[in-house]
Design a protein around this motif. Structure first.
Motif, short mmCIF file in Angstrom:
data_model
loop_
_atom_site.label_atom_id
_atom_site.label_comp_id
_atom_site.label_asym_id
_atom_site.label_seq_id
_atom_site.Cartn_x
_atom_site.Cartn_y
_atom_site.Cartn_z
N VAL A 100 0.85 -1.20 0.00
CA VAL A 100 0.00 0.00 0.00
C VAL A 100 0.88 1.24 0.00
O VAL A 100 0.63 2.22 -0.71
CB VAL A 100 -0.93 -0.02 1.23
N ARG A 104 1.61 4.45 -2.90
CA ARG A 104 1.44 5.87 -2.63
C ARG A 104 2.62 6.68 -3.16
O ARG A 104 2.51 7.88 -3.39
CB ARG A 104 1.29 6.12 -1.14
N LEU A 130 -7.03 9.74 1.47
CA LEU A 130 -6.59 8.46 2.03
C LEU A 130 -5.49 8.68 3.06
O LEU A 130 -5.42 8.00 4.07
CB LEU A 130 -6.04 7.54 0.93
N ASN B 22 -8.00 -2.11 8.42
CA ASN B 22 -8.02 -3.00 7.26
C ASN B 22 -8.05 -4.46 7.70
O ASN B 22 -8.83 -5.27 7.19
CB ASN B 22 -6.77 -2.71 6.42
N GLU C 190 -8.69 -0.91 -9.24
CA GLU C 190 -7.27 -0.76 -9.55
C GLU C 190 -6.84 0.68 -9.36
O GLU C 190 -5.76 0.94 -8.83
CB GLU C 190 -7.00 -1.22 -10.97
N ALA C 191 -7.69 1.61 -9.80
CA ALA C 191 -7.34 3.01 -9.65
C ALA C 191 -7.11 3.34 -8.18
O ALA C 191 -6.16 4.03 -7.82
CB ALA C 191 -8.45 3.89 -10.22
N ALA C 192 -7.99 2.82 -7.33
CA ALA C 192 -7.86 3.13 -5.90
C ALA C 192 -6.61 2.47 -5.31
O ALA C 192 -5.87 3.10 -4.56
CB ALA C 192 -9.11 2.67 -5.15
N TYR C 193 -6.38 1.22 -5.68
CA TYR C 193 -5.17 0.56 -5.18
C TYR C 193 -3.92 1.33 -5.62
O TYR C 193 -2.98 1.51 -4.85
CB TYR C 193 -5.08 -0.87 -5.69
N ALA C 194 -3.93 1.76 -6.88
CA ALA C 194 -2.76 2.46 -7.40
C ALA C 194 -2.53 3.77 -6.67
O ALA C 194 -1.44 4.31 -6.70
CB ALA C 194 -2.92 2.70 -8.90
N LEU C 195 -3.56 4.29 -6.02
CA LEU C 195 -3.38 5.52 -5.23
C LEU C 195 -2.99 5.20 -3.80
O LEU C 195 -2.95 6.08 -2.95
CB LEU C 195 -4.67 6.34 -5.25
N GLY C 196 -2.74 3.93 -3.52
CA GLY C 196 -2.27 3.57 -2.18
C GLY C 196 -3.39 3.31 -1.20
O GLY C 196 -3.21 3.47 0.00
N ALA C 197 -4.55 2.90 -1.69
CA ALA C 197 -5.64 2.58 -0.77
C ALA C 197 -5.44 1.18 -0.21
O ALA C 197 -4.93 0.30 -0.89
CB ALA C 197 -6.98 2.66 -1.49
N THR C 198 -5.84 0.99 1.05
CA THR C 198 -5.88 -0.38 1.58
C THR C 198 -7.16 -1.02 1.06
O THR C 198 -8.04 -0.36 0.52
CB THR C 198 -5.93 -0.38 3.11
N LYS C 199 -7.26 -2.32 1.24
CA LYS C 199 -8.45 -3.02 0.74
C LYS C 199 -9.72 -2.46 1.40
O LYS C 199 -10.73 -2.26 0.74
CB LYS C 199 -8.32 -4.51 1.04
N PHE C 200 -9.62 -2.22 2.70
CA PHE C 200 -10.76 -1.64 3.41
C PHE C 200 -11.19 -0.32 2.77
O PHE C 200 -12.37 -0.06 2.58
CB PHE C 200 -10.38 -1.42 4.88
N GLU C 201 -10.19 0.49 2.41
CA GLU C 201 -10.52 1.78 1.81
C GLU C 201 -11.11 1.61 0.41
O GLU C 201 -12.01 2.35 0.01
CB GLU C 201 -9.27 2.66 1.77
N VAL C 203 -12.91 -0.90 -0.56
CA VAL C 203 -14.29 -1.37 -0.40
C VAL C 203 -15.19 -0.24 0.07
O VAL C 203 -16.26 -0.02 -0.50
CB VAL C 203 -14.35 -2.56 0.60
N LYS C 205 -14.58 3.17 0.31
CA LYS C 205 -14.56 4.49 -0.32
C LYS C 205 -14.84 4.44 -1.81
O LYS C 205 -15.18 5.46 -2.41
CB LYS C 205 -13.21 5.16 -0.08
N VAL C 206 -14.65 3.30 -2.43
CA VAL C 206 -14.89 3.22 -3.87
C VAL C 206 -16.04 2.27 -4.20
O VAL C 206 -17.00 2.65 -4.85
CB VAL C 206 -13.60 2.79 -4.61
#
Ligand SMILES: Nc1ncnc2c1ncn2[C@@H]1O[C@H](COP(=O)(O)OP(=O)(O)O)[C@@H](O)[C@H]1O
Ligand SMILES: [Mg+2]
Lengths: 268, 405, 306
Positions: A100, A104, A130, B22, C190-201, C203, C205-206
């Motif tokens: 993660v 970032r 985030l 998480n 994928e877009a969210a992960y690529a921005l450094g989101a955790t899985k929880f985020e 789920v 936030k997106v």
């Protein structure tokens, strides 16, 4: 047969990037999707504040290599990886490192524009939120949109849902979203392949602008695009890195016959 | 944000917080499934547990003796032993047992049961009578805990029993106001009758609707309306169908509280389910099959009946079985159309009165007598086993006849 | 092409013979059964209800505090039944919404394939349990336990009925909501992960926001099921229509009242019988409204991603 030749291949390198100028060093990278090996012993250095293009025929592992640079491949079940990817001195696949966190620092833009079904503003500041940033979002959003050459077009409708933008605008929005958190390295996977020529040209000139602030790695299967914007080019074939070097040298005088065949359009 | 930051941030408290949330969430998403599974398990165990009780019974008519499993294997042998224990002579017993009237009355008034235990030991036959007074009816654990005290405190003609309510006799006896002689026979027959009639009515209508909508219907307002209507009908509460049946079939057509009225009501209720399943099955038949049939000179109905329908049988069958399972478990609409009446006989035809398993169970639950809770539990076990059988069948059909186009 | 010969052998157009037309007519007729059913439901419910309102003023129906059609001095306040239905449904939803959404998130985002098949199987199992069985469980297992925990809890009460109801409607929420979540394109994740989101985020936030209309539809659908759910309410919540919001009291839902009324004897045409149908009409309108609303919402989000 071709495969075997390729696997033993010693990458042809022109003016290799010295380690101290590299933002990312890929060292002896092998990557497997289950039993299928997609990358064979790939080693390459990507320079800072330059555009590096990864080219090669479809299915040769361009996206796979790109996605190993920010650990997006971790999301694919059954992926296994050997070798090192060193970003600014840290092996991002070290067990101590959180994927993660990696993502970032390393932004990514995808083939098809994928804005969230939120407002334009919320899209741009998503990464900042985030990270818990609550103040100064307006300024950051404006700067990111300006750098992405989108500000003038959207400054009056930041509260609109992003899905209403045109394809080219959406892709620039995705770039703005990726750079809003100031990632030193930006990965782009065929960012213009879903766009018309005019939108493509805007994005290309934008990428050249972005070089001042960021290092860029772009996957493209459009040779002209690589020639137009990339400082260096990496040519891949069947999961093997065949040849890499400064774009104009490689394009005018390819050493490997496969590179030559691809560049002159004989396969791909 | 520059070099080396990747590792440092793992010390960042904000990041640690995000990581913790998480991880917690990744576990939390499994929790409901675990709870649901636990609920189902507890429900099953509780029901099974309630099918057994420990009773203290004071006998009046019978001998109050129990007989070892080794002494008798059939009900008739037990009756013979019981009559002997009541002090009848060999001739009297022979005369009694060869008189069909005497035996019929005896069987109506008494129940031959194999108890898991009595005060005389494990697995004993007893004959209980309608006039027995049940002094205590305790749950299994409670009863076993007090077993010895209960045994000590037994009076002259009292008996201590560990009674499994769900036995063969339970399935073969008619309903009764007295729990010990209450059985499921009428409800079982009622369920079989009702299900058969319901399916006979609803399958042609449901499948016909599906064929019309998939193969014939022009794309117009009316078709669209029928489709929307079908979907909305599937969402109408079943009790509303009961009111419809009450007004139209029971009262309007003057069918009264009969199987026919119930079957018509249930047919309307499950028809949308069958129809939706059949449409899905029809849709899964590729157009190439239809074109092939036409190319061989088939008419439209030949194409449908010879090529398309046969290919949909597994899908339709699965849908029908699942609809049947739903019908078997439904109590609400049937309460509206007369199943709640006390019915002592098995149905003889479509115009007979009837009751069905879930309604019988509901009546027992609302009877507010602790022993009826035992029969209700036993009824639930039978109902669930029936449903389990149907689901297994549906699963098997789906497996066995699955076609990959 | 020789037209004269072709007309002789092809004069019978396929699908137009009398037999073919008869088949089509029969099939069309079967498809009208569902329409007739709906029409019959509406006619029956509303003609009886109309008769009812000829005798009972609407204000009585809406504002009377009790629903006691069989008393010497009958009252016809639907509010009492609505309050009971509300208590029962609300308690069910309090259980079903969080559990259902977590399950949906598990199915759509976390579960490996075989595991999601198993979880769906468990949900089907829950869906397949006849509601009399749930009612039995609520009344004879849950209520005695809850009576030890909650002072003043009646034997028949909406708490234990509602708790069990929650599990009965959980599958509706988890199925519809997980479908909605799975319809969210992978590229957004994928877009969210690529921005450094955790899985929880990713789920929360997106995926959740993008699927929100489907999730709302799932909840409305489950509400509709809960409002129409009969046996659990009739067995465990009670059949005593009074206007209260105290969940420890014995109450009556619309459905449990209908069961109570119909298992007693009410001659056709009597006011009490008409009152029964007026409750049926209210129930029908309410559930139909919920269902149509849910469908509208689902159609809207389908359009968005197609
Ligand atoms: N998620 C995946 N699972 C299995 N195999 C994959 C996956 N993604 C890519 N591959 C395989 O890896 C190889 C390289 O794919 P990719 O990196 O997408 O190629 P490119 O981007 O150059 O077209 C291909 O053979 C492809 O089939
Ligand atoms: Mg690719």
């Amino acid at each position: 047969m071709v495969q075997e030749v390729a696997i033993g291949h010693e990458t042809v390198r022109w003016e290799p990037v010295p380690a101290e100028d590299a933002v990312v060093q890929v060292q002896n990278l092998n990557l497997f999707y289950g039993k299928h090996q997609a990358l064979y012993n790939v080693s390459v250095n990507f320079p800072r504040n330059k555009i590096t293009a990864i080219i090669g025929p479809s299915g040769c592992g361009k996206s796979t290599l790109l996605r190993s640079l920010n650990r997006m491949n971790d999301l694919v079940p059954g992926v296994r990886l050997e070798g090192k990817v060193i970003y600014e001195g840290v092996d991002i696949y070290d067990t101590q490192v959180d994927p993660v966190e990696v993502r970032r620092h390393i932004g990514m833009v995808f083939q098809k524009p994928n804005p969230f079904p939120k407002t334009i503003f919320e899209n741009v500041v998503f990464g900042l939120r985030l990270q818990g940033q609550k103040t100064g979002l307006d300024e950051v959003a404006q700067r990111a949109l300006e750098r992405a050459a989108l500000w003038d077009e959207v400054k009056d409708k930041l509260g609109e849902i992003a899905l209403r933008l045109s394809g080219g605008q959406q892709q620039r929005l995705c770039i703005a979203r990726a750079i809003a958190t100031e990632p030193p390295l930006l990965l782009l996977d065929e960012p213009t392949s879903a766009l018309d020529p005019i939108a493509t040209e805007r994005i290309e000139s934008l990428l050249i602008e972005l070089k001042q602030h960021y290092s860029l790695v772009i996957v493209t299967h459009n040779m002209q695009q690589a020639a137009r914007i990339a400082d260096r080019t990496v040519f891949m074939h069947l999961g093997v890195l065949i040849e890499e070097g400064p774009t104009n040298q490689m394009f005018t005088n390819p050493r490997d016959k496969r590179t030559e065949a691809y560049i002159t359009g004989r396969f791909g | 944000m520059q070099r080396g930051l990747i590792q440092d941030s793992s010390q960042n408290p904000q990041k640690q917080q995000r990581d913790r949330i998480n991880r917690v969430f990744a576990r939390a998403v499994v929790v409901p499934t675990v709870i649901a599974l636990a609920l189902i398990a507890v429900l099953l165990l509780d029901t099974l547990y309630d099918t057994v009780s420990v009773q203290v019974v004071e006998v009046t008519e019978t001998s109050g003796k129990s007989f070892a499993l080794g002494q008798a294997l059939t009900a008739d042998q037990v009756i013979r032993l019981e009559l002997a224990a009541q002090g009848k002579s060999e001739q009297e017993i022979a005369a009694f047992m060869s008189d069909p009237d005497e035996m019929r009355i005896f069987r109506l008034r008494n129940r031959v049961e194999l108890m898991w235990a009595t005060q005389d030991g494990p697995l004993r036959w007893v004959v209980s009578s309608l006039d027995d007074t049940r002094i205590k009816n305790l749950s299994l654990i409670e009863g076993l805990r007090q077993w010895n005290e209960l045994k000590q405190s037994l009076n002259e003609n009292q008996q201590l029993r560990l009674n499994p309510w769900l036995d063969y006799s339970f399935l073969t006896r008619d309903p009764s106001r007295n729990p010990i002689s209450a059985g499921l026979r009428v409800a079982l027959f009622g369920t079989i009758w009702l299900l058969t009639m319901t399916l006979l009515i609803s399958i042609p209508i449901g499948v016909g609707t599906a064929i019309y909508l998939e193969e014939y219907a022009p794309k117009n307002r009316l078709t669209r309306f029928i489709e929307v209507n079908l979907r909305n009908l599937a969402g109408v509460p079943s009790i509303v169908f009961g009111l419809l049946g009450l007004a139209v079939f029971v009262r309007g057509m003057q069918l009264g509280p009969t199987l026919m009225a119930a079957a018509l009501t249930m047919a309307l209720l499950i028809m949308p389910t069958i129809s939706i399943a059949a449409r899905e099955a029809l849709r899964s038949v590729p157009d190439s099959m239809r074109l092939a049939a036409y190319a061989l000179g088939a008419t439209k109905w030949q194409m449908i009946s010879k090529v398309v329908l046969p290919a949909t049988i597994p899908g339709v069958a699965t849908g029908v079985i699942l609809a049947a399972a739903r019908a078997i478990g439904e109590a609400a609409p049937l309460l509206m159309v007369g199943a709640a009446a006390y019915v002592a006989f098995i149905p003889r035809g479509p115009l007979s009165e009837y009751t069905v398993l879930p309604v019988q169970i509901y009546l027992w639950i609302s009877a507010n007598l602790s022993e009826f809770a035992n029969t209700a539990a036993a009824g639930i076990v039978v109902l669930l086993l029936t449903l389990g059988g149907l689901y297994a069948l549906a699963f098997w059909v789906r497996r066995k006849y699955r076609v990959e186009w | 092409m020789n037209t004269s010969t072709s007309t002789t052998w092809a004069s019978k157009k396929p699908g137009r013979s009398p037999g073919e037309r008869l088949v089509e007519a029969i099939l069309f007729a079967t498809s009208l059964v569902s329409v007739l059913t709906t029409a019959a439901v509406i006619v029956v419910l509303f003609s009886e209800t109309f008769q009812f309102f000829l005798r009972v003023p609407l204000t009585e129906f809406l504002f009377a505090p009790e629903w006691t059609p069989l008393f010497a001095e009958p009252r016809y306040g639907i509010g009492a039944l609505l309050a009971g239905t509300f208590l029962f449904t609300a308690i069910g939803l309090v259980i079903a919404i969080p559990l259902g959404l977590l399950t949906a998130a598990y199915l759509a985002e976390y579960a490996p394939h075989e595991q999601s098949i198993r979880v769906k199987g468990i949900m089907e199992l829950l869906e397949g349990v006849p509601t009399v069985v749930f009612g039995y469980f609520a009344l004879l297992f849950l209520t005695p336990i809850l009576q030890n925990l909650i002072p003043g809890l009646n034997l028949f009460n909406p708490i234990s009925a509602g708790l069990v109801l929650g599990f009965a409607i959980l599958p509706y929420i988890s199925n519809v909501a997980s479908d909605a979540m799975m319809a969210v394109p992978r590229s957004l994740r994928e877009a969210a992960y690529a921005l450094g989101a955790t899985k929880f985020e990713v789920v929360t936030k997106v995926v959740f926001p993008a699927a929100v209309s489907g999730i709302v539809a799932a909840i409305i659908l489950a509400t509709s099921r809960a409002v129409g759910e009969t046996m659990i309410a009739a067995i465990a919540a009670g059949q005593r229509p009074i206007l209260t919001l105290d969940p420890r009291e014995t109450i009556a839902t619309m459905t449990s009242y209908i069961v109570q009324a119909a298992t007693g004897d009410q001659p056709a045409g009597s006011l009490a019988s008409r009152a029964l149908f007026s409750v049926g009409a209210t129930l029908f309108l309410l559930t139909l409204g919920f269902n149509i609303l849910a469908q509208r919402i689902v159609e809207r989000y389908r359009e968005r991603y197609e």
